[in-house]
Design a protein around this motif. Sequence first.
Motif, short mmCIF file in Angstrom:
data_model
loop_
_atom_site.label_atom_id
_atom_site.label_comp_id
_atom_site.label_asym_id
_atom_site.label_seq_id
_atom_site.Cartn_x
_atom_site.Cartn_y
_atom_site.Cartn_z
N SER A 179 -10.10 3.04 2.20
CA SER A 179 -8.68 3.37 2.35
C SER A 179 -7.80 2.41 1.55
CB SER A 179 -8.29 3.39 3.84
OG SER A 179 -9.11 4.28 4.55
N GLU A 180 -6.74 1.89 2.21
CA GLU A 180 -5.81 1.00 1.50
C GLU A 180 -6.27 -0.46 1.55
OE1 GLU A 180 -4.49 -0.17 5.56
OE2 GLU A 180 -5.54 1.49 4.63
N LEU A 199 -5.06 4.71 -4.70
CA LEU A 199 -5.47 4.98 -3.33
C LEU A 199 -5.91 6.43 -3.12
CD1 LEU A 199 -2.94 2.89 -1.21
CD2 LEU A 199 -5.24 2.32 -1.97
N VAL A 216 -6.13 -2.78 -1.55
CA VAL A 216 -4.77 -3.21 -1.90
C VAL A 216 -4.34 -4.37 -1.01
CG1 VAL A 216 -2.34 -2.51 -1.90
CG2 VAL A 216 -4.09 -0.97 -2.82
N ASN A 217 -4.64 -4.27 0.28
CA ASN A 217 -4.32 -5.37 1.19
C ASN A 217 -5.06 -6.65 0.78
OD1 ASN A 217 -2.83 -3.51 2.65
ND2 ASN A 217 -4.42 -3.18 4.19
N CYS A 245 2.15 2.06 -3.37
CA CYS A 245 1.13 2.56 -4.30
C CYS A 245 1.07 4.08 -4.34
CB CYS A 245 -0.24 1.98 -3.94
SG CYS A 245 -0.45 0.25 -4.39
N ALA A 285 0.83 -1.21 0.00
CA ALA A 285 0.00 0.00 0.00
C ALA A 285 0.86 1.26 0.00
CB ALA A 285 -0.95 -0.01 1.20
#
Length: 452
Positions: free
Chosen positions: A368-369, A171, A372-373, A154, A151
């Motif tokens: 939020s991130e 993001l 991506v996680n 990114c 993240a």
Amino acid sequence: MEAKQNQEVVVIMVPFPLQSHLNQLLQLSSQISSYNIPVHYLSSDIHRRQATSRAAATAYTRIHFHNIPLPPFVCPPPNPNSPNKFPVHLQPALLASLELREPVAAYLRRMAGEFKRVVVVHDTMMAYVVEDVSSIPNAESYSYNAISALAMACFIRPLPEQLSSMGLPVLEDELPEEISYITCLQFKHLSCRDGDLYNTSRLIEAPYLDILENVQEAKIRKSWAIGPILPPQISSSETHQFHKCLEWLDKQEGKSVIYVAFGSTTTLSDEEVTELAFGLERSRVKFLWVLRDADRGDVFDGDVRRADLPEGFEERVEGVGMVVRDWAPQLQILAHRSVGGFMSHCGWNSCVESISMGVPMAAWAMHSEQPVNSVLVTEVLKLGIAVREWKNKMELVKASVIEDVVRRLMASEEGDEMRRRAAEVGAELRRTTEAGGASRLELDSFVAHITR
């Protein structure tokens, strides 16, 4: 005062006032204090109480807690019907935290007069608040990154080719306008830091740590991957915490329960609660569901919404499922022998804990991130199943989808294979934090650096 016993180095922790951030720096405080270094944890009394009352370890007697009062703020309750799951209701509290710069600087200058070196470890989202470190000759600062290395990578522009081919969400586009200002302000004030700490391990994120360390401006700084940052004691028998849900888990078969929780910054709508309830019920899989709204600005103040479950739901699932309405000891739950899966929002704290405990995930990113996680967990590490694709984030996840995902994770050969792999990765990851392990050696290296 204990600090007088060591006039060489003091470590000052400056956490960001959100639960997962508060907790991570509290755990790191405990770890660094074990090296016989005085550690001071700077926060308001509200956030100190929040962090310590929810923590799963007891080794905080060596930490010096210093109250830096926040300016008055009023946060509205979370809005369950907001189209964006980001906890924008917390904006007043986050803006108030920006006003801590002067009192934090005053405290750092005071410490600089008592110690040969002042080491400031600050959450990345508190870079503006600790900006004055650069004006104190015997002080240095290190940014603590509470999100995944993937993240963090990114945010690099231009986006590295290795990441652009992964089809990751942008993001910046996921942050509401109210929060973008705060985030951008922090990133503008990161240039004066002396190094970076990451709550991750090279075992699971080596390629993305390499990207971060090879950015041109980062090459002049040291970095350490010291994660997972976890308390030294986890099982319910070893800690002061005990919760009714642990007693319920004790009665269940091994790996038979899916744990369902969406962290401290997610609020489900009534529709989402209903679909999730029916999905869990129809799966016929045992479940432990922590159903609570996102934290308020002051978690000790105000009435908390009690989301309605379908009529008769709890009676119908008695003996199969348990619904918890208060704060639950997540790490102890994930470490329990009965838990075989975790339906999660994919906050990095939850990801780290789940991976460390060897529990595969049903990844349901909220904001939020987290998307991506989710990609990291499901597509890179192969330790989970996505509940929905992020491009469909505005659509209601139906009970039939939840039912299917729960069965795949908990009652299929695919899920069994994921549990086997998760157990292997979890065991390896925990070993990295033991004496001689890769993450422990990096923490040793950081301590050696700041006490040089």
